[in-house]
Design a protein around this motif. Structure first.
Motif, PDB file in Angstrom:
ATOM      1  N   THR A 141      36.458  38.963  46.654  1.00 27.32           N
ATOM      2  CA  THR A 141      36.798  38.651  45.338  1.00 27.32           C
ATOM      3  C   THR A 141      35.873  38.018  44.758  1.00 27.32           C
ATOM      4  O   THR A 141      35.816  37.996  43.167  1.00 27.32           O
ATOM      5  CB  THR A 141      38.135  37.840  45.466  1.00 27.32           C
ATOM      6  OG1 THR A 141      37.711  36.953  46.050  1.00 27.32           O
ATOM      7  CG2 THR A 141      39.283  38.507  45.987  1.00 27.32           C
ATOM      8  N   LYS A 168      45.640  52.639  41.496  1.00 25.87           N
ATOM      9  CA  LYS A 168      45.679  51.473  40.746  1.00 25.87           C
ATOM     10  C   LYS A 168      44.365  50.469  41.431  1.00 25.87           C
ATOM     11  O   LYS A 168      44.424  50.476  42.633  1.00 25.87           O
ATOM     12  CB  LYS A 168      46.983  50.603  40.805  1.00 25.87           C
ATOM     13  CG  LYS A 168      48.000  51.548  39.999  1.00 25.87           C
ATOM     14  CD  LYS A 168      49.369  50.810  40.270  1.00 25.87           C
ATOM     15  CE  LYS A 168      50.590  51.535  39.174  1.00 25.87           C
ATOM     16  NZ  LYS A 168      50.670  52.690  39.748  1.00 25.87           N
ATOM     17  N   GLY A 169      44.160  49.729  40.612  1.00 24.72           N
ATOM     18  CA  GLY A 169      42.940  48.758  41.185  1.00 24.72           C
ATOM     19  C   GLY A 169      41.573  49.464  41.788  1.00 24.72           C
ATOM     20  O   GLY A 169      40.884  49.091  42.543  1.00 24.72           O
ATOM     21  N   GLU A 181      31.868  43.728  34.932  1.00 22.41           N
ATOM     22  CA  GLU A 181      33.140  43.964  34.098  1.00 22.41           C
ATOM     23  C   GLU A 181      34.254  44.528  34.758  1.00 22.41           C
ATOM     24  O   GLU A 181      35.395  44.485  34.840  1.00 22.41           O
ATOM     25  CB  GLU A 181      32.696  44.622  32.735  1.00 22.41           C
ATOM     26  CG  GLU A 181      34.186  45.063  31.919  1.00 22.41           C
ATOM     27  CD  GLU A 181      33.696  45.713  30.765  1.00 22.41           C
ATOM     28  OE1 GLU A 181      34.696  46.125  29.939  1.00 22.41           O
ATOM     29  OE2 GLU A 181      32.550  46.092  30.650  1.00 22.41           O
ATOM     30  N   GLU A 184      36.158  42.769  37.802  1.00 20.03           N
ATOM     31  CA  GLU A 184      37.012  41.782  37.227  1.00 20.03           C
ATOM     32  C   GLU A 184      38.310  42.495  37.058  1.00 20.03           C
ATOM     33  O   GLU A 184      39.308  42.126  37.159  1.00 20.03           O
ATOM     34  CB  GLU A 184      36.612  41.060  35.995  1.00 20.03           C
ATOM     35  CG  GLU A 184      35.544  39.971  36.278  1.00 20.03           C
ATOM     36  CD  GLU A 184      35.138  38.993  35.209  1.00 20.03           C
ATOM     37  OE1 GLU A 184      35.281  39.322  33.999  1.00 20.03           O
ATOM     38  OE2 GLU A 184      34.741  37.863  35.519  1.00 20.03           O
ATOM     39  N   ARG A 185      38.126  43.816  36.409  1.00 15.67           N
ATOM     40  CA  ARG A 185      39.226  44.724  35.898  1.00 15.67           C
ATOM     41  C   ARG A 185      39.972  45.201  37.069  1.00 15.67           C
ATOM     42  O   ARG A 185      41.276  45.158  37.184  1.00 15.67           O
ATOM     43  CB  ARG A 185      38.781  46.042  35.016  1.00 15.67           C
ATOM     44  CG  ARG A 185      38.268  45.355  33.741  1.00 15.67           C
ATOM     45  CD  ARG A 185      37.953  46.871  33.091  1.00 15.67           C
ATOM     46  NE  ARG A 185      37.705  46.531  31.407  1.00 15.67           N
ATOM     47  CZ  ARG A 185      37.508  47.417  30.573  1.00 15.67           C
ATOM     48  NH1 ARG A 185      37.319  48.782  31.053  1.00 15.67           N
ATOM     49  NH2 ARG A 185      37.289  47.206  29.499  1.00 15.67           N
ATOM     50  N   ILE A 187      40.161  43.726  40.234  1.00 16.28           N
ATOM     51  CA  ILE A 187      40.738  42.423  40.757  1.00 16.28           C
ATOM     52  C   ILE A 187      42.267  42.391  39.740  1.00 16.28           C
ATOM     53  O   ILE A 187      43.223  41.856  40.372  1.00 16.28           O
ATOM     54  CB  ILE A 187      39.852  41.236  40.754  1.00 16.28           C
ATOM     55  CG1 ILE A 187      38.746  41.543  41.766  1.00 16.28           C
ATOM     56  CG2 ILE A 187      40.715  39.979  41.112  1.00 16.28           C
ATOM     57  CD1 ILE A 187      37.808  40.441  41.720  1.00 16.28           C
ATOM     58  N   SER A 188      42.029  42.095  38.555  1.00 19.86           N
ATOM     59  CA  SER A 188      43.112  41.808  37.727  1.00 19.86           C
ATOM     60  C   SER A 188      44.302  42.914  38.093  1.00 19.86           C
ATOM     61  O   SER A 188      45.370  42.704  37.947  1.00 19.86           O
ATOM     62  CB  SER A 188      42.741  41.788  36.308  1.00 19.86           C
ATOM     63  OG  SER A 188      43.643  41.657  35.220  1.00 19.86           O
ATOM     64  N   GLU A 189      44.004  44.231  37.970  1.00 19.94           N
ATOM     65  CA  GLU A 189      44.906  45.344  38.242  1.00 19.94           C
ATOM     66  C   GLU A 189      45.487  45.296  39.528  1.00 19.94           C
ATOM     67  O   GLU A 189      46.844  45.569  39.610  1.00 19.94           O
ATOM     68  CB  GLU A 189      44.150  46.596  37.723  1.00 19.94           C
ATOM     69  CG  GLU A 189      45.105  47.731  37.969  1.00 19.94           C
ATOM     70  CD  GLU A 189      44.489  49.016  37.243  1.00 19.94           C
ATOM     71  OE1 GLU A 189      44.629  49.795  37.999  1.00 19.94           O
ATOM     72  OE2 GLU A 189      43.995  49.194  36.271  1.00 19.94           O
ATOM     73  N   THR A 191      45.885  42.570  41.364  1.00 17.63           N
ATOM     74  CA  THR A 191      46.792  41.281  41.520  1.00 17.63           C
ATOM     75  C   THR A 191      48.074  41.660  40.537  1.00 17.63           C
ATOM     76  O   THR A 191      49.304  41.264  40.994  1.00 17.63           O
ATOM     77  CB  THR A 191      46.114  40.159  40.802  1.00 17.63           C
ATOM     78  OG1 THR A 191      44.870  39.856  41.455  1.00 17.63           O
ATOM     79  CG2 THR A 191      46.926  38.918  40.904  1.00 17.63           C
ATOM     80  N   SER A 192      48.201  42.422  39.473  1.00 18.21           N
ATOM     81  CA  SER A 192      49.022  42.739  38.713  1.00 18.21           C
ATOM     82  C   SER A 192      50.068  43.643  39.477  1.00 18.21           C
ATOM     83  O   SER A 192      51.437  43.496  39.455  1.00 18.21           O
ATOM     84  CB  SER A 192      48.675  43.091  37.490  1.00 18.21           C
ATOM     85  OG  SER A 192      49.882  43.448  36.674  1.00 18.21           O
ATOM     86  N   GLY A 197      44.479  40.370  45.063  1.00 13.24           N
ATOM     87  CA  GLY A 197      43.529  40.599  44.284  1.00 13.24           C
ATOM     88  C   GLY A 197      42.307  41.097  44.910  1.00 13.24           C
ATOM     89  O   GLY A 197      41.265  41.477  44.521  1.00 13.24           O
TER      90      GLY A 197
END
Length: 498
Positions: A141, A168-169, A181, A184-185, A187-189, A191-192, A197
């Motif tokens: 991460t 996804k992710g 960038e 980070e996208r 990891i965010s996706e 996690t969601s 993540g």
């Protein structure tokens, strides 16, 4: 181990029907479960018994383990088949079924858990010398550490969620400038979508092909493969056209990949039906991608070229039987192609187009199979995957299977919503597909929404000319011109898209 007498199918739609039909042929009774949205579904009507398990959202019905187990106990079912999707790759569900004293028609919970993590799966198969794409072997991460690894591997690289699937992710990074960038996208996706993540970094294979091997293991340590499927025609990282066998594998390459698939299954002590997915580069080097610990949507093409009923084989293995054949006994017969008929609009980025099947007429004829869960007048629920049906064609060779598929698509009449039939016909007719020279970027490289509009307009013109000519033959030229000007002509092809 005693023979199964009653199976609860913890799924819906065409796969629930598919399982129930094979069970009935084995003399086994079936139980359907259904949400409020599926109260009048075909699988509910087909089963010997049906149990209501909740409101339409899957989180309140098809994903509720306790409701499914309660339905099994109340109906006296002694086994549960998970189908695909929903709880089919949930290790907690598999364990709960066993703890409840029921047979789970699938692999062990331990195998599902191991192969459910892409990183754990890669670590396991590496011990059995299965080729892996160069990349990280542990979740990561830390963006700066990941950037250093990416530089060592060499761009382009792929960032992929450890716990996920379905695209996804997942991010393709072409150069170092955009890495931070995109990381980070991803990891965010991740996690969601998955609550995890962690991601891994691997070399991105240019011009990749998606080749998967159907494997079967039994509870006695035997594992075989039932050849490969080509699944490279995808949209949003999800398959829409599949075929068996692949048009590019040599016998030597098929043997090597098949042996690797068997070793991957042995890495987790696998039994039941499973799929080992590989990525193939333009030099025919192959690398382990992941394992799906369930029956695949595209399993019918394997059934068509082997003559086997994979659901019956699943049931027999769950009952403790040995695989009734050896690897050397298996032969391929002809070629099979499958398309997924989705309620989606290919001209609008394949977005779902939910509605009512005002017209629904299946194609027929030798070598044509339709697996579906709908009939005319039914609506496609927006709560679930928008797949209407799977259309499978089998012929003596690939060219024959493709031509049969085109004919079947032309015969398939669906009105009331947009479908992927027009897109699939475009694929069948495209030189890249027909020649076998394509990869997973087929849609990005060749498909533009306007090609469907253009083809539709050409069909209308041809139909208009034909109508005019026929009327001219009856001496009604002027009337024909007037009718042509006033009334739009709708071809079968267009009806497939309305």
């Amino acid at each position: 181990m005693p023979a199964i007498k009653k199976i609860l199918v913890a799924n819906r739609g065409e796969i629930a029907l598919r399982v129930m039909r094979s069970a009935r042929e084995l003399g086994i009774k079936t139980v359907a479960v259904y949400s409020e949205a599926d109260r009048n579904a075909l699988h509910v009507r087909f089963a010997d018994e049906a149990v209501y398990i909740g409101p339409p959202p899957s989180a309140e019905s098809y994903l509720r383990i306790e409701k499914i187990l309660a339905a099994a106990h109340s109906t006296g079912a002694d086994a549960i088949h998970p189908g695909y999707g929903f709880l089919s790759e949930n290790e907690d569900f598999a364990q709960a079924v066993e703890d409840a004293g029921l047979l789970f028609i699938g692999p062990s919970a331990k195998a599902i858990e191991l192969m459910g993590s892409k990183l754990a799966a890669k670590a396991a198969v590496a011990k059995f010398n299965v080729p892996l794409v160069p990349g990280t072997s542990e979740p990561i991460t830390d963006v700066n550490a990941a950037k250093k690894i990416a530089a060592e591997i060499g761009y382009p690289v792929l960032i992929k969620a450890s716990a996920g699937g379905g695209g996804k992710g997942m991010r393709v990074v072409e150069d170092e400038a955009s890495f931070h960038e995109q990381m980070e996208r991803a990891i965010s996706e991740a996690t969601s979508a998955f609550g995890d993540g962690s991601v891994f970094i691997e070399k991105y294979i240019t011009k990749p092909r998606h080749i998967e091997f159907q494997i079967f293991g039994d509870k006695h340590g035997n594992v075989v493969h039932l050849f490969e499927r080509e699944c490279s025609i995808q949209r949003r990282h999800q398959k829409v056209v599949e075929e068996a066998p692949s048009s590019i594998l040599t016998p030597e390459k098929r043997k090597a990949m098949g042996e690797a698939a068997i070793n991957a299954a042995k890495a987790c002590g696998y039994y039941g039906a499973g799929t080992i997915e590989f990525i193939l580069d333009d030099k025919l080097n192959f690398y382990f991608l992941e394992m799906n610990t369930r029956l695949q949507v595209e399993h019918p093409v394997t059934e068509e070229i082997t003559g086997m009923d994979l659901v019956k084989l699943q049931i027999r293995i769950a009952e403790g039987e040995k695989i009734p054949f050896a690897q050397e006994d298996l032969k391929m017969n002809g070629h099979a192609v499958e398309i997924r008929v989705y309620a989606e609009d290919p001209a609008n980025n394949f977005l779902p187009d939910i509605g009512t099947l005002q017209t629904y007429k299946r194609p027929q004829g030798h070598g044509i199979r339709v697996d579906d869960g709908f009939e005319q007048g039914m609506s496609i629920p927006f709560y679930y995957d928008p797949m209407i049906a799977k259309l499978i064609c089998h012929a003596e060779d690939r060219a024959g299977a493709i031509e049969k598929m085109i004919r079947a698509i032309d015969e398939y009449e669906i009105t009331g919503l947009e479908t992927t039939l027009g897109f699939c016909k475009f694929v069948m007719q495209h030189e890249a597909f027909r020649s076998g020279n394509f990869d997973t970027r087929f849609v990005e490289n060749y498909f533009k929404p306007e090609v469907l509009v253009s083809a539709n307009e050409q069909e209308e013109i041809i139909a208009s000319i034909l109508a005019t000519t026929l009327l001219n033959g009856n001496g009604n030229s002027k009337q024909a011109d007037e009718n042509t000007a006033k009334q739009p002509v709708v071809s079968n092809w267009k009806k497939n898209r309305l």
